[in-house]
Scaffold this motif. Structure first.
Motif, PDB file in Angstrom:
ATOM      1  N   SER A  85      15.061  -6.912  -0.577  1.00  0.00           N
ATOM      2  CA  SER A  85      15.764  -5.668  -0.983  1.00  0.00           C
ATOM      3  C   SER A  85      14.903  -4.854  -1.940  1.00  0.00           C
ATOM      4  N   VAL A  86      14.211  -5.557  -2.878  1.00  0.00           N
ATOM      5  CA  VAL A  86      13.361  -4.829  -3.839  1.00  0.00           C
ATOM      6  C   VAL A  86      12.215  -4.153  -3.120  1.00  0.00           C
ATOM      7  N   GLN A  87      11.656  -4.820  -2.100  1.00  0.00           N
ATOM      8  CA  GLN A  87      10.553  -4.212  -1.359  1.00  0.00           C
ATOM      9  C   GLN A  87      11.034  -2.934  -0.633  1.00  0.00           C
ATOM     10  N   VAL A  88      12.260  -2.966  -0.090  1.00  0.00           N
ATOM     11  CA  VAL A  88      12.818  -1.770   0.569  1.00  0.00           C
ATOM     12  C   VAL A  88      13.033  -0.660  -0.454  1.00  0.00           C
ATOM     13  N   MET A  89      13.592  -1.043  -1.625  1.00  0.00           N
ATOM     14  CA  MET A  89      13.838  -0.064  -2.681  1.00  0.00           C
ATOM     15  C   MET A  89      12.524   0.557  -3.167  1.00  0.00           C
ATOM     16  N   GLU A  90      11.468  -0.262  -3.187  1.00  0.00           N
ATOM     17  CA  GLU A  90      10.185   0.249  -3.661  1.00  0.00           C
ATOM     18  C   GLU A  90       9.661   1.353  -2.745  1.00  0.00           C
ATOM     19  N   LYS A  91       9.962   1.252  -1.462  1.00  0.00           N
ATOM     20  CA  LYS A  91       9.495   2.263  -0.518  1.00  0.00           C
ATOM     21  C   LYS A  91      10.392   3.492  -0.538  1.00  0.00           C
ATOM     22  N   GLU A  92      11.705   3.281  -0.517  1.00  0.00           N
ATOM     23  CA  GLU A  92      12.635   4.411  -0.387  1.00  0.00           C
ATOM     24  C   GLU A  92      12.769   5.204  -1.679  1.00  0.00           C
ATOM     25  N   TYR A  93      12.664   4.522  -2.832  1.00  0.00           N
ATOM     26  CA  TYR A  93      12.875   5.220  -4.111  1.00  0.00           C
ATOM     27  C   TYR A  93      11.579   5.316  -4.919  1.00  0.00           C
ATOM     28  N   SER A  94      10.483   5.375  -4.182  1.00  0.00           N
ATOM     29  CA  SER A  94       9.199   5.432  -4.902  1.00  0.00           C
ATOM     30  C   SER A  94       9.040   6.739  -5.669  1.00  0.00           C
ATOM     31  N   GLN A  95       9.749   7.802  -5.240  1.00  0.00           N
ATOM     32  CA  GLN A  95       9.612   9.092  -5.902  1.00  0.00           C
ATOM     33  C   GLN A  95      10.613   9.268  -7.037  1.00  0.00           C
ATOM     34  N   THR A  96      11.528   8.325  -7.133  1.00  0.00           N
ATOM     35  CA  THR A  96      12.546   8.456  -8.184  1.00  0.00           C
ATOM     36  C   THR A  96      11.925   8.099  -9.536  1.00  0.00           C
ATOM     37  N   PRO A  97      12.063   9.017 -10.517  1.00  0.00           N
ATOM     38  CA  PRO A  97      11.449   8.755 -11.834  1.00  0.00           C
ATOM     39  C   PRO A  97      12.035   7.478 -12.475  1.00  0.00           C
ATOM     40  N   GLY A  98      11.163   6.647 -13.023  1.00  0.00           N
ATOM     41  CA  GLY A  98      11.575   5.446 -13.753  1.00  0.00           C
ATOM     42  C   GLY A  98      11.932   4.261 -12.891  1.00  0.00           C
ATOM     43  N   MET A  99      12.030   4.498 -11.556  1.00  0.00           N
ATOM     44  CA  MET A  99      12.460   3.413 -10.682  1.00  0.00           C
ATOM     45  C   MET A  99      11.374   2.323 -10.578  1.00  0.00           C
ATOM     46  N   ASN A 100      10.110   2.716 -10.517  1.00  0.00           N
ATOM     47  CA  ASN A 100       9.032   1.727 -10.368  1.00  0.00           C
ATOM     48  C   ASN A 100       9.010   0.718 -11.529  1.00  0.00           C
ATOM     49  N   GLU A 101       9.355   1.198 -12.734  1.00  0.00           N
ATOM     50  CA  GLU A 101       9.346   0.294 -13.894  1.00  0.00           C
ATOM     51  C   GLU A 101      10.381  -0.807 -13.709  1.00  0.00           C
ATOM     52  N   TYR A 102      11.571  -0.447 -13.246  1.00  0.00           N
ATOM     53  CA  TYR A 102      12.613  -1.463 -13.044  1.00  0.00           C
ATOM     54  C   TYR A 102      12.241  -2.398 -11.890  1.00  0.00           C
ATOM     55  N   ILE A 103      11.673  -1.802 -10.832  1.00  0.00           N
ATOM     56  CA  ILE A 103      11.288  -2.637  -9.678  1.00  0.00           C
ATOM     57  C   ILE A 103      10.220  -3.660 -10.096  1.00  0.00           C
ATOM     58  N   THR A 104       9.278  -3.216 -10.936  1.00  0.00           N
ATOM     59  CA  THR A 104       8.216  -4.132 -11.398  1.00  0.00           C
ATOM     60  C   THR A 104       8.808  -5.308 -12.170  1.00  0.00           C
ATOM     61  N   VAL A 105       9.772  -5.031 -13.069  1.00  0.00           N
ATOM     62  CA  VAL A 105      10.420  -6.104 -13.846  1.00  0.00           C
ATOM     63  C   VAL A 105      11.127  -7.077 -12.918  1.00  0.00           C
TER      64      VAL A 105
END
Length: 525
Positions: free
Chosen positions: A319-339
Motif C-alpha cells: 500500500s505504501v508503494q502505491v501511495m508513493e506513486k499516486e501521491y508523490s506530488q502531494t506536499p509533505g507526503m514523501n516524509e511520512y511515506i519514508t517513516v
C-alpha cells in the motif's frame, strides 16, 4: 573363633580416629611395659643384690674392723688420752690398728678392698685388691692410693659431714663397685672413716647399662610414638575436616570440587570429586535437554507468529508503494511515506530474526578455514569499529586445521559477537580477537574492555529474548549459541564488571575421514 570375630567386627565398626588410637596405643604399650618391668622387677632384683652386698660389707666393717681398731687403740693408750696425742701419733696408732684388723679380712674376702681415711692428716691406708694384682712398687702404691682417694672423696665428704654410715654404688677403673663407709669415733670424737668396697660382677654392670639404654630407648619410642600418633590424628582430623567443609560447599555448587588431600583421605576426595563431576554432567545434560525442548516449542510458536505478522506487513508495504506513486506530488507526503517504509523494514528485520531462530535455514556444511571467515567478517565490521573509536588487535594462529561448518552461519556468530563488543564499549575501548588450535578443536576468542556483564545476568545471556539493552530483541546471542551447538561446538563467556568480557567459541577440527571429530557438547556458560 566367634569371640575373636566378634571383637574384630566391633573394632572395625568404630570410627577411624578411634581405630588409629587403639592401634597406636597398642604399639606404645611395648615401651610402657618395658618401663614397668624396669621399675617393678629389674630394679627390685638389683636392689636385693645390692642389699646383699651392703650386708656383707657392713658386717665386715662395723663388726670386725671398727671394733678391732678401737680394741688396738685401748691396748696402746687410754682412750681418754688418745685425742690429746699429736697428729702423727694418732695416724701411726690408727694405721697400725687398721692393718691389724683389715689385713686378715682382706685375705678372707678376695675382691674386697678396705680403706682408712684419717682426719687431719689427709692420709689413707688400703688393704686388699678389687682385682688380683701383682706386687706393686712403692711408686705404684702411691699412685694407687691417690687414685683411690679421688674415687672415695665424695663419699668421705658425705660421711664426715653427716657423721653417719653411707652405702653407695660407684665405679673404679671402669668397673661397677659397691661401697660402704662408716665413721670411727674415739671418745665421741670423729677421728677417721673406714670403708669397704667390692667389685660387682661385670654382668651386673652390663645388665644395668642395658636396662638404662632400654629405658632411654623406651622413653624415646614412647615420645616419638606419642608425637607420631598426635601427628597422624591431627592430619586425619584435618583431612576429614577438609572433606566436610568441601562437601558443604559442594551442596551449594557441584563445580566446587574438594581440594587435593594426601593419603587415603585424598583417594576418597578424588572419588567424591569424580562423582560430583558426573552429577554435574548429568545435571547439565538434563538442563540442555529441557532447554532444547523449550527452544523447540518456542521456535514453533515464534515461526507461527512471524508468519502471521509478515502477511499484514506485506500488505502495508504494498500500500505504501502505491501511495508513493499516486501521491508523490502531494506536499509533505514523501516524509511520512519514508517513516512508514523505515518502520516496515525494521519490522521485517525483526520478523526475519524470529524466523531464523524458530526455523534455522538448512546449513551448507563444508571444510573451511576459521581465519578466512574471520578476515571476511572484519572486512565489513572494521569501519564500525573505527567509527566507535575501538582499537582492534588480532592474533591469528597460522596453519590452523580446517573445521566442518556452514561459513555463512559461523560468520553470523562472529558478527554478533563483534557487535556485542561494540555495544559494550560506547565510549571506545580495545577489542582483541585471537584464534589458536587445541587438542581436537579450534578456539576463537573475543575479548573486549567494555562494561562487563552483571553476575546476575551472566547465566541468562544465551536465553531467547533476554536482553539488558533498551533496544534489541535478545535473540543475537541465543541464535549464536544455537548455531555453535548445531556444529557440535561450545561457546563460553567470562566477564568481570568494569573490566570487560571474553567470549570463547570452540569448534571441532575437521577429521581426516571427512567428518567432525567427537567434540564436547558442553554449552554450559
Amino acid at each position: 573363633m566367634s569371640v575373636v570375630k566378634h571383637f574384630f567386627d566391633k573394632f572395625f565398626h568404630q570410627s577411624l580416629r578411634l581405630q588409629i588410637l587403639i592401634v597406636v596405643a597398642s604399639l606404645l604399650l611395648i615401651p610402657i611395659l618395658i618401663m614397668f618391668y624396669d621399675i617393678f622387677f629389674a630394679s627390685k632384683s638389683d636392689q636385693i643384690m645390692l642389699l646383699d652386698h651392703e650386708g656383707k660389707l657392713k658386717t665386715a666393717v662395723e663388726s670386725k674392723i671398727v671394733p678391732g681398731i678401737k680394741e688396738d687403740i685401748l691396748k696402746e693408750v687410754n682412750d681418754l688420752d688418745f685425742n690429746s696425742l699429736g697428729p702423727d701419733q694418732k695416724a701411726h696408732i690408727l694405721e697400725s690398728a687398721f692393718n691389724n684388723a683389715a689385713g686378715p679380712l682382706a685375705a678372707d674376702f678376695p675382691g674386697v678392698r678396705f680403706g682408712l681415711y684419717i682426719l687431719g692428716s689427709e692420709q689413707i691406708f688400703v688393704q686388699g685388691f678389687l682385682h688380683q694384682y701383682r706386687p706393686l712398687s712403692p711408686d705404684e702404691v702411691l699412685e694407687r692410693e691417690k687414685r683411690i682417694m679421688n674415687e672415695a672423696d665424695s663419699g668421705l665428704i658425705a660421711v664426715i659431714a653427716s657423721e653417719r654410715p653411707l652405702a653407695r654404688l660407684t665405679s673404679s677403673l671402669r668397673d661397677e663397685t659397691y661401697e660402704y663407709l662408716t665413721p670411727v669415733f674415739i671418745n665421741n670424737r670423729l677421728v677417721a672413716v673406714v670403708w669397704a668396697d667390692e667389685r660387682l660382677h661385670p654382668i651386673f654392670a652390663q645388665s644395668r647399662s642395658f636396662l638404662s639404654l632400654t629405658k632411654y630407648i623406651a622413653l624415646l619410642v614412647l615420645f616419638v610414638g606419642a608425637a607420631g600418633a598426635l601427628l597422624v590424628i591431627h592430619n586425619l582430623a584435618s583431612s576429614v575436616s577438609s572433606v566436610k567443609i568441601g562437601l558443604k560447599e559442594m551442596e551449594k555448587d557441584l563445580t566446587r570440587l574438594l581440594p587435593e588431600i594426601p593419603g587415603e583421605a585424598g583417594e576418597i576426595a578424588m572419588a567424591i570429586n569424580k562423582m560430583a563431576v558426573s552429577l554435574a554432567e548429568k545435571e547439565r545434560l538434563e538442563y540442555e535437554m529441557q532447554r532444547s525442548e523449550r527452544l523447540a516449542s518456542l521456535g514453533r510458536l515464534v515461526t507461527g507468529v512471524a508468519h502471521e505478522l509478515r502477511n499484514p506487513i506485506g500488505v502495508v508495504k504494498a500500500s505504501v508503494q502505491v501511495m508513493e506513486k499516486e501521491y508523490s506530488q502531494t506536499p509533505g507526503m514523501n516524509e511520512y511515506i519514508t517513516v512508514i517504509k523505515e518502520q516496515i523494514d525494521r519490522q521485517n528485520r525483526v520478523i526475519q530474526e524470529l524466523l531464523d531462530f524458530g526455523r534455522p535455514s538448512k546449513e551448507m556444511i563444508q571444510p573451511v578455514n576459521i581465519n578466512s571467515l574471520m578476515e571476511k567478517v572484519l572486512t565489513f565490521t572494521l569501519p564500525m569499529l573505527t567509527q566507535s573509536d575501538i582499537r582492534l588487535e588480532v592474533s591469528f594462529a597460522t596453519d590452523l586445521p580446517k573445521i566442518l561448518a556452514d561459513p555463512s552461519r559461523i560468520k553470523q556468530v562472529f558478527v554478533n559477537l563483534i557487535l556485542n563488543s561494540i555495544q559494550a564499549m560506547p565510549a571506545g575501548g580495545d577489542l582483541f580477537i585471537k584464534t589458536h588450535p587445541g587438542d581436537d578443536s579450534i578456539y576463537a576468542e573475543f575479548k573486549d574492555s567494555g562494561q562487563g556483564i552483571n553476575p546476575d545476568d551472566l547465566p541468562r545471556i544465551f536465553d531467547p529474548f533476554y536482553t539488558t539493552k533498551e533496544t534489541g530483541t535478545g535473540l543475537g546471542l541465543s541464535i549464536s549459541h544455537q548455531i555453535i551447538r548445531s556444529h557440535n561446538g561450545t561457546i563460553h563467556v567470562r566477564s568481570i564488571p568494569g573490566e570487560g568480557t571474553v567470549f570463547k567459541v570452540i569448534l571441532p577440527i575437521f577429521g581426516e575421514q571427512g567428518g567432525v571429530q567427537n567434540g564436547t557438547q558442553n554449552t554450559d556458560h
